[in-house]
Design an enzyme around this catalytic site. Structure first.
Site: not given
Ligand code: PMV
Length: 316
Positions: A101-102, A105, A108, A152
């Site tokens: 899912p876009v 979190g 994607s 990520d």
């Molecule tokens: O929203 P996501 O799943 O890409 O996670 C962001 C995680 C944070 O710690 C809030 C930001 C980051 O760049 O690590």
């Protein structure tokens, strides 16, 4: 040159989001239940060097790569890959599809970048090493996320559980005993970059208070890692709750997330917390290890409470 395909999984942050931007550790795991896939086929029917991209999720159909703007994430991933391998792209068609899912979190964007870098470099017969793939995906992430921590692209490239500390070499960790999560999308769209920017402002206004909250999250992360590596899965519920309370104090939770978290726990989850940027987006709920069949009931309770999508995922 034969056709070439590559893929990459989604990811979920277990513990440590936001504090990770300030140097604290975080734990993230790949989610193989959802994937991004890229297939590249040579296209001798097209003019020399013409590359056509099809990515239905972002409305692209046979779009010429050269016509995409400089900061288009797909175009940027391809361009950086070609620079890294030192080659030109022959005429080809690229298909990008994803079940991740876009903007939810689950990584994607990073997964599409990783699959694309892998596919382009593999197609050219010069597959890139993981650290280069991850670095390119990180550059692409910056388009949307400003100053991402890099968690990520790291967990998605290596497709392994990662204990992540910004700027440090990647460290994986082992999962002594598999555990089951229900991942739920709150349905509240919440750009991570905004939450990160708000936290930055709050930190600048009250560095001591926020520094202490980040450090407290870091300690939860260390205890969670010890529990996972030691197979003490049942301890993770309380640690999730503790991490959630700290995220609430940081100001990145929201009433919808808290309502959903309460519903998951009412249905038997051992603990639950937001996952990722917060203010909406995803939450994760821990299914009791002694009663894995509760996963269905927890997922159902979350949907009844308003979650738009649930994924039951075994972390192993
Ligand atoms: O929203 P996501 O799943 O890409 O996670 C962001 C995680 C944070 O710690 C809030 C930001 C980051 O760049 O690590």
């Amino acid at each position: 040159m034969p056709a070439y395909s590559a893929s990459a999984p989604g990811k979920v942050i277990l513990f440590g989001e936001h504090a990770v931007v300030y140097g604290q550790p975080a734990l993230a795991v790949p989610v193989a239940d959802v994937t991004a896939k890229v297939r590249i086929q040579p296209a001798p029917d097209l003019p020399r060097g013409e590359v056509l991209l099809t990515a239905p999720a972002v409305g692209l159909r046979d779009a010429s790569l050269n016509s995409l703007p400089e900061n288009d994430p797909l175009a940027k991933a391809v361009r950086l890959t070609l620079e890294a391998v030192g080659a030109h792209m022959p005429a080809a068609r690229i298909w990008i599809s994803s079940t991740i899912p876009v903007a939810a979190g689950l990584g994607s964007g990073a997964a599409v970048s990783v699959a694309l870098v892998r596919a382009v470099s593999g197609f050219l017969g010069k597959p890139l090493p993981p650290q280069t793939i991850s670095a390119i995906a990180y550059e692409v992430e910056k388009i949307h996320h400003g100053t991402p921590s890099g968690i990520d692209n790291t967990v998605i490239t290596y497709a392994q559980p990662v204990y992540f500390v910004r700027g440090e070499p990647i460290r994986t960790f082992s999962i002594a005993k598999p555990f089951t999560l229900v991942i739920a999308d709150s349905g509240v769209p919440a750009p991570t970059a905004e939450a990160v920017a708000d936290v930055r402002r709050a930190y600048q206004a009250e560095p001591e208070r926020y520094g202490a909250l980040f450090a407290a999250i870091g300690r939860v992360v260390e205890r969670a890692r010890a529990a996972i590596v030691g197979g003490a899965v049942e301890d993770l519920g309380a640690l999730m709750d503790e991490n959630q309370r700290l995220l609430e104090q940081i100001g990145v939770s929201c009433p919808t997330l808290e309502r959903l978290i309460a519903a998951a726990k009412q249905a038997g989850a051992l603990g639950a917390k937001l996952s990722g940027g917060g203010r909406g987006g995803n939450l994760i709920a821990l299914v009791p290890p002694q009663n894995p069949t509760l996963a269905g009931a927890i997922a159902e309770a979350l949907r009844a409470a308003g979650a738009v999508r649930t994924i039951v995922s075994v972390v192993k």
